[in-house]
Motif scaffolding. Sequence first.
Motif, short mmCIF file in Angstrom:
data_model
loop_
_atom_site.label_atom_id
_atom_site.label_comp_id
_atom_site.label_asym_id
_atom_site.label_seq_id
_atom_site.Cartn_x
_atom_site.Cartn_y
_atom_site.Cartn_z
N LEU A 49 -5.29 6.43 1.86
CA LEU A 49 -4.76 5.49 0.88
C LEU A 49 -4.67 6.12 -0.50
O LEU A 49 -5.64 6.71 -0.99
N GLN B 178 -6.54 -2.20 14.67
CA GLN B 178 -5.14 -2.05 15.05
C GLN B 178 -4.95 -0.75 15.80
O GLN B 178 -5.62 0.26 15.52
N TYR C 45 0.24 5.20 1.35
CA TYR C 45 -0.59 6.17 2.04
C TYR C 45 0.14 7.51 2.06
O TYR C 45 1.36 7.57 1.98
N ASN D 170 3.49 -0.66 15.36
CA ASN D 170 2.32 -1.49 15.68
C ASN D 170 2.29 -1.80 17.17
O ASN D 170 3.27 -2.29 17.73
N PRO E 41 9.27 3.34 7.09
CA PRO E 41 9.69 4.50 7.87
C PRO E 41 9.19 5.84 7.32
O PRO E 41 9.27 6.85 8.01
N LEU F 279 -3.96 9.39 7.88
CA LEU F 279 -3.38 8.64 6.76
C LEU F 279 -4.49 8.29 5.77
O LEU F 279 -5.54 7.78 6.16
N TYR G 122 -3.00 0.75 -3.97
CA TYR G 122 -2.50 -0.46 -3.37
C TYR G 122 -2.29 -1.53 -4.45
O TYR G 122 -2.77 -1.39 -5.58
N TYR H 151 -2.93 -5.74 17.43
CA TYR H 151 -3.88 -6.19 16.43
C TYR H 151 -4.95 -6.91 17.24
O TYR H 151 -4.70 -7.99 17.78
N THR I 200 -2.13 -13.38 7.37
CA THR I 200 -3.26 -13.73 8.23
C THR I 200 -4.00 -12.46 8.62
O THR I 200 -3.40 -11.47 9.00
N GLY I 201 -5.31 -12.50 8.55
CA GLY I 201 -6.09 -11.32 8.90
C GLY I 201 -5.78 -10.17 7.97
O GLY I 201 -5.58 -10.35 6.78
N ASN I 202 -5.75 -8.99 8.51
CA ASN I 202 -5.48 -7.81 7.70
C ASN I 202 -4.52 -6.89 8.43
O ASN I 202 -4.61 -5.67 8.33
N GLU I 203 -3.56 -7.45 9.18
CA GLU I 203 -2.66 -6.61 9.93
C GLU I 203 -1.66 -5.97 8.98
O GLU I 203 -1.05 -6.65 8.16
N GLN I 204 -1.52 -4.66 9.11
CA GLN I 204 -0.61 -3.93 8.24
C GLN I 204 0.56 -3.38 9.05
O GLN I 204 0.41 -2.99 10.21
N PHE I 205 1.72 -3.37 8.39
CA PHE I 205 2.94 -2.83 8.96
C PHE I 205 3.47 -1.77 8.01
O PHE I 205 3.40 -1.92 6.79
N PHE I 206 4.03 -0.71 8.62
CA PHE I 206 4.41 0.45 7.84
C PHE I 206 5.92 0.63 7.75
O PHE I 206 6.65 0.30 8.69
N ASN J 24 -8.04 -1.20 2.44
CA ASN J 24 -7.06 -0.40 3.14
C ASN J 24 -7.40 -0.37 4.62
O ASN J 24 -8.28 -1.08 5.09
N LEU J 25 -6.67 0.43 5.35
CA LEU J 25 -7.02 0.74 6.73
C LEU J 25 -7.59 2.15 6.79
O LEU J 25 -7.09 3.05 6.13
N ASN K 15 -11.49 -6.61 12.51
CA ASN K 15 -10.23 -6.43 13.21
C ASN K 15 -9.98 -4.96 13.46
O ASN K 15 -10.67 -4.09 12.89
N PHE L 57 -8.10 5.21 9.24
CA PHE L 57 -7.52 5.69 10.48
C PHE L 57 -8.39 6.74 11.14
O PHE L 57 -9.03 7.56 10.47
N TYR M 233 0.84 -1.20 0.00
CA TYR M 233 0.00 0.00 0.00
C TYR M 233 0.88 1.25 0.00
O TYR M 233 1.97 1.25 0.57
N PHE N 282 3.86 7.00 3.27
CA PHE N 282 4.15 5.74 3.93
C PHE N 282 3.76 4.57 3.03
O PHE N 282 2.69 4.55 2.43
#
Lengths: 112, 107
Positions: free
Chosen positions: A45, B33, A35, B45, A105, A43, A48, B48, A97-103, B94-95, B31, B97, A33, A90
């Motif tokens: 979007l 976060q 953002y 993070n 720097p 943030l 993606y 979750y 798994t699931g929809n956990e997102q990590f960003f 997307n997420l 879910n 926020f 993604y 970003f």
Amino acid sequence: DAGITQSPRHKVTETGTPVTLRCHQTENHRYMYWYRQDPGHGLRLIHYSYGVKDTDKGEVSDGYSVSRSKTEDFLLTLESATSSQTSVYFCAIRTGTGNEQFFGPGTRLTVL
Amino acid sequence: GIQVEQSPPDLILQEGANSTLRCNFSDSVNNLQWFHQNPWGQLINLFYIPSGTKQNGRLSATTVATERYSLLYISSSQTTDSGVYFCAVPGQGNLIFGKGTKLSVKP
């Protein structure tokens, strides 16, 4: 740390010039993604990707294009930068798994 | 689309104090976060947490999905807890926020 890097980290450019930002991941995640973060807007979007050569628009896609020619890289291009595109950008990945997102720097872009 | 609201928008604490941050969302989600954006801009993070309660050191979070809210608890706050705390829920790929809670912890 989800193995996400962004380059450049800072850039100053002039109105009308093209700009490309790069996001690189090391863990082969399918979803990536872009953002942007602006004061008062949080943030939002831009675009993606759900696989190589598979991309879709987000909420604020006007003026931006993306490309994903290989799993690990997701490029964001401003064809002709404008001052309204001054922002912090970003990149993010989504785990399987699931929809956990990590960003990543972030990249601070200033368009003069 | 789904709306995410956080409260309070700003919070100033003395070091050692406890705090509760709230996140309300307008539709059911599968879910949620929590993130901490530190003063250098990095998004970290925290949790979750689709439902239930999780704890990580001095931080814990609870999501009550049926009532459409989540709470983030910070105990014995430290100056390094300063920054902006965001909650986010899934949208169309997307997420989405909230606008965040800006926390300042004074020594």
